[in-house]
Design a protein around this motif. Structure first.
Motif, PDB file in Angstrom:
ATOM      1  N   VAL A  51      35.328  44.517  47.102  1.00 10.64           N
ATOM      2  CA  VAL A  51      35.679  43.101  47.039  1.00 10.64           C
ATOM      3  C   VAL A  51      34.467  42.277  46.609  1.00 10.64           C
ATOM      4  O   VAL A  51      34.564  41.406  45.743  1.00 10.64           O
ATOM      5  N   ARG A  52      33.305  42.562  47.197  1.00 17.23           N
ATOM      6  CA  ARG A  52      32.076  41.843  46.829  1.00 17.23           C
ATOM      7  C   ARG A  52      31.781  42.006  45.341  1.00 17.23           C
ATOM      8  O   ARG A  52      31.491  41.056  44.633  1.00 17.23           O
ATOM      9  N   ARG A  53      31.893  43.237  44.860  1.00 19.24           N
ATOM     10  CA  ARG A  53      31.616  43.520  43.449  1.00 19.24           C
ATOM     11  C   ARG A  53      32.616  42.795  42.541  1.00 19.24           C
ATOM     12  O   ARG A  53      32.235  42.183  41.551  1.00 19.24           O
ATOM     13  N   THR A  54      33.886  42.852  42.888  1.00 19.24           N
ATOM     14  CA  THR A  54      34.908  42.175  42.080  1.00 19.24           C
ATOM     15  C   THR A  54      34.636  40.679  42.024  1.00 19.24           C
ATOM     16  O   THR A  54      34.689  40.066  40.953  1.00 19.24           O
ATOM     17  N   MET A  55      34.319  40.074  43.165  1.00 22.31           N
ATOM     18  CA  MET A  55      34.015  38.641  43.196  1.00 22.31           C
ATOM     19  C   MET A  55      32.820  38.322  42.308  1.00 22.31           C
ATOM     20  O   MET A  55      32.805  37.285  41.635  1.00 22.31           O
ATOM     21  N   SER A  56      31.825  39.213  42.280  1.00 15.41           N
ATOM     22  CA  SER A  56      30.612  38.948  41.487  1.00 15.41           C
ATOM     23  C   SER A  56      30.858  39.116  39.988  1.00 15.41           C
ATOM     24  O   SER A  56      30.107  38.591  39.180  1.00 15.41           O
ATOM     25  N   GLU A  57      31.929  39.839  39.623  1.00 14.23           N
ATOM     26  CA  GLU A  57      32.242  40.070  38.206  1.00 14.23           C
ATOM     27  C   GLU A  57      33.032  38.935  37.582  1.00 14.23           C
ATOM     28  O   GLU A  57      33.263  38.933  36.374  1.00 14.23           O
ATOM     29  N   GLY A  58      33.485  37.996  38.394  1.00 15.23           N
ATOM     30  CA  GLY A  58      34.319  36.927  37.856  1.00 15.23           C
ATOM     31  C   GLY A  58      34.232  35.667  38.687  1.00 15.23           C
ATOM     32  O   GLY A  58      33.196  35.382  39.292  1.00 15.23           O
ATOM     33  N   ASP A  59      35.341  34.943  38.709  1.00 15.40           N
ATOM     34  CA  ASP A  59      35.408  33.678  39.436  1.00 15.40           C
ATOM     35  C   ASP A  59      36.404  33.794  40.582  1.00 15.40           C
ATOM     36  O   ASP A  59      37.609  33.868  40.350  1.00 15.40           O
ATOM     37  N   PRO A  60      35.895  33.796  41.819  1.00 15.67           N
ATOM     38  CA  PRO A  60      36.816  33.786  42.952  1.00 15.67           C
ATOM     39  C   PRO A  60      37.392  32.382  43.153  1.00 15.67           C
ATOM     40  O   PRO A  60      36.718  31.381  42.892  1.00 15.67           O
ATOM     41  N   TRP A  61      38.632  32.322  43.591  1.00 18.05           N
ATOM     42  CA  TRP A  61      39.318  31.061  43.876  1.00 18.05           C
ATOM     43  C   TRP A  61      39.946  31.157  45.254  1.00 18.05           C
ATOM     44  O   TRP A  61      40.467  32.211  45.634  1.00 18.05           O
ATOM     45  N   ILE A  62      39.891  30.061  45.985  1.00 20.14           N
ATOM     46  CA  ILE A  62      40.434  29.995  47.334  1.00 20.14           C
ATOM     47  C   ILE A  62      41.497  28.902  47.373  1.00 20.14           C
ATOM     48  O   ILE A  62      41.210  27.744  47.030  1.00 20.14           O
TER      49      ILE A  62
END
Length: 168
Positions: A51-62
């Motif tokens: 999850v950390r890696r995926t978030m760092s590869e793009g733009d997380p949205w909440i």
């Protein structure tokens, strides 16, 4: 219920994990254990790192309702490692989940609408997502109901997945 969507950051990892953990509990309560298993994301170090890696590869949205995290997604310029990238620029929806407290209130649809807006804003016309193809295809049907069409299927250690796309 008013849903607002804000851009996330690395420090939102606990929030994202909390939403994912809540979704696992909800899925398990519905008898769906093959999608994300029965253990929390936050309780599995490998899942936390993914999850950390995926978030760092793009733009997380909440997605939030009255300041309470209600859902999440991360938009990346490529799929995860089990899906080949498209032959053109794309925006890929990853880690889309709704907190169990807000299931059925349009949080996922709001996040997908935001993904479409972001895809257009980036000047990209292809929005893709993959999902669990089991449980009688309910999740596949959910995406089809939001304008996505099926493309290829894939499997990872017996887990059946479906890739879907939408032109925006």
């Amino acid at each position: 219920m008013k849903i607002s969507i804000r851009k996330g950051a690395a420090e939102d990892l606990p929030t994202v994990l909390g939403v994912l953990d809540s979704a696992v509990v909800w899925l398990n309560g519905m008898g769906i254990t093959a999608q994300w298993g029965t253990e929390s994301f936050s309780g599995r170090p490998g899942a936390v790192e993914q999850v950390r890696r995926t978030m760092s590869e793009g733009d997380p949205w909440i997605a939030e309702v009255d300041g309470v995290p209600a859902g999440t997604m991360t938009l990346t310029p490529h799929p995860g490692r089990h899906v080949p990238p498209a032959a053109e620029p794309e925006v890929y929806v990853r880690l889309l989940a709704t907190d169990a407290r807000f299931h059925g209130h349009g949080v996922g649809a709001a996040l997908l609408a935001h993904a479409e807006e972001e895809t257009r804003r980036q000047g990209v016309s292809l929005l893709r997502v993959d999902c669990f193809a089991g449980s009688e295809g309910r999740l596949v049907a959910y995406y089809e109901g939001r304008g996505f069409t099926r493309t290829e299927t894939f499997a990872v250690d017996g887990w059946e997945g479906q890739v879907l796309e939408r032109r925006v």
